[in-house]
Write a protein that holds these residues in place. Sequence first.
Motif, PDB file in Angstrom:
ATOM      1  N   PHE A 159       0.822  -1.207   0.000  1.00 26.79           N
ATOM      2  CA  PHE A 159       0.000   0.000   0.000  1.00 26.79           C
ATOM      3  C   PHE A 159       0.860   1.262   0.000  1.00 26.79           C
ATOM      4  O   PHE A 159       0.600   2.211  -0.727  1.00 26.79           O
ATOM      5  N   THR A 160       1.912   1.259   0.810  1.00 36.33           N
ATOM      6  CA  THR A 160       2.755   2.444   0.929  1.00 36.33           C
ATOM      7  C   THR A 160       3.897   2.474  -0.073  1.00 36.33           C
ATOM      8  O   THR A 160       4.552   3.509  -0.240  1.00 36.33           O
ATOM      9  N   GLY A 161       4.168   1.343  -0.737  1.00 40.84           N
ATOM     10  CA  GLY A 161       5.345   1.250  -1.590  1.00 40.84           C
ATOM     11  C   GLY A 161       6.587   0.858  -0.819  1.00 40.84           C
ATOM     12  O   GLY A 161       7.663   0.696  -1.401  1.00 40.84           O
ATOM     13  N   GLU A 162       6.486   0.714   0.509  1.00 43.41           N
ATOM     14  CA  GLU A 162       7.579   0.270   1.371  1.00 43.41           C
ATOM     15  C   GLU A 162       7.291  -1.142   1.852  1.00 43.41           C
ATOM     16  O   GLU A 162       6.201  -1.682   1.636  1.00 43.41           O
ATOM     17  N   ASP A 163       8.274  -1.764   2.540  1.00 42.00           N
ATOM     18  CA  ASP A 163       8.001  -3.030   3.214  1.00 42.00           C
ATOM     19  C   ASP A 163       6.927  -2.800   4.265  1.00 42.00           C
ATOM     20  O   ASP A 163       7.031  -1.885   5.095  1.00 42.00           O
TER      21      ASP A 163
END
Length: 440
Positions: free
Chosen positions: A73-77
Motif C-alpha cells: 500500500f505504501t510502496g515500502e516493506d
Amino acid sequence: MTTRDTIFALSSGGLPSGVAVVRLSGPRALSVAEMLAGRLPAARQSSLRWIRTRNGDPIDQGLVLIFPAPSSFTGEDCIEFQLHGGRAVVAALLRELESVDGLRHAEAGEFSRRAFDNGRLDLVEIEGLSDLIAADTEMQRRLALEQSSGMLSRLYGGWAEQLTRIRALIEAELDFPDEDDVPGAVSDRLWPQLAVLRDEMKQHVAGAAASEIVRDGFKVAIVGAPNAGKSSLLNALAKREVAIVTDIAGTTRDVLGIDLDIGGYLVHLMDTAGIRETEDVVEQEGVRRAFRSMEQADLVLMLRSSEPGLEMSDLETDRRFVTIQSKADLLDAAAPRAEGILYLSAKTGEGFDSLTKRIASEIESSTSRAGGLAPARQRQADYLRRSIADIEQSLQNPAIALELKAEYLRLASHSLGKITGRVDVEDLLDVIFSEFCIGK
C-alpha cells in the motif's frame, strides 16, 4: 518526521473488537516482525504465529502478513499483525513496538502520505480513500469508489495528455517554424480539438453540485408557523423522539438537525423555529435562523396546520418548496383534498410514504444532472474551473500572440496537474492527509 522512519499504528478502528490489525511500514518492518514473530511467512500469505516481546514473553497468537516493497500500500516493506482485539493485547504490542529504536507511532494519514510519495496513489485516489472510510450511505460509497479506484484520475490524466500534446505542437511551431517535420500553422488545426476538450471539462464540472449533494448530504428544512407540527414531523421521520413536542407555541427556538438515509443518500433534516412576529428576543433569533435554513436548503417542507390562526405569513416560494398539510387526522375525512399538497398525520402515519418518495425524487432529480463522473470535492472543481478559464483565454482571444496562448495552456495544464498531484502541491498535502485517522 522522516520517511526513513518505520511507522506503526492500529489500523482497524476502535477497541475492543473481534480482530485488531496493527500495521508497520518502513525499512525496519521486516526485521522487527521477525524479531517478534520468528520466521516470517511467504509474501502475501498469512501464517499463524506467536507474537512475543523481545524477552520472549507472549503477547498474543495471531496472523502475520508480509507485503514487500514496492508492491504494498505504501510502496515500502509493510507488515500486518492480526491479533485479538482486546485493549490490553493491542496496548502490549504497541508498547513493544514503541520501545524499538527507529520505530514510532504513525501520524494521521501518514500511511497514505507515503503511498502518495512513492507513487502508489495520486491525490484524487487518496481523497477517495478518505471518503470511502467515512461513507455512511450507499451513494457516498459509490462516489468514493469512483475516486479511489482511479476512474477520475484516468479521466483527468487523459485530459492532461491531450493538453500536453496540443502544447507540444504549439511550442514546436514557435521554436522551429522553418523545420520540415513541423507542419506550418499547425496551431490553427488544434483550436477545434481544444474547444472539444474545454466542452468536455465544462460538462464534467457541471456535475459538481450533484456530487456535493451525494458527499455532503441533501439539506431539507422543515418550516411553518408555531405548532404547525414541525417537530412531530421530525420525530416521525427519525422514528425516535429527537425534538420536544408541546402545545406551547415557540417551543423550538433553534435549528435542530438529524441525518437520515433515504434511498441511499444522506439527508440532513432541519427542524426550525416557528415563523411569526414576536417581541421575544430569543425567538426572534430562532426565526432569523429559520429563514437562513430555508435559504441554504435544497428542499423546503412548508407546513400548514389545520388549526385556526396558525397559517404562515406570505412567503416567496419557488420550486424548492413543498406545501404540506399537517395534522391531517383532524380534517373532515369527507372534505376534498387540494391538488399539489401533501397531507400528513404524525399520529396515524398518513402521507409519510408519499413524503419520503417525494424527497427521494427531488434528490434523484438533483443528482441526475451530473450524467456520469463528476468532481467529488470542491478542490477538484476549483482547479478544473481554473483550467477551463485559461483554455477559454487561449480560445477567445484570436488577436493575442501565439506565445501568450501557449502560456495560458501551460497554466491550464498546471491546474489539471494539481488535482492529481502531478505538479508541486506541497501546500495542499498537510490539509488532505490530516483528514485521515491514525493508521491510514
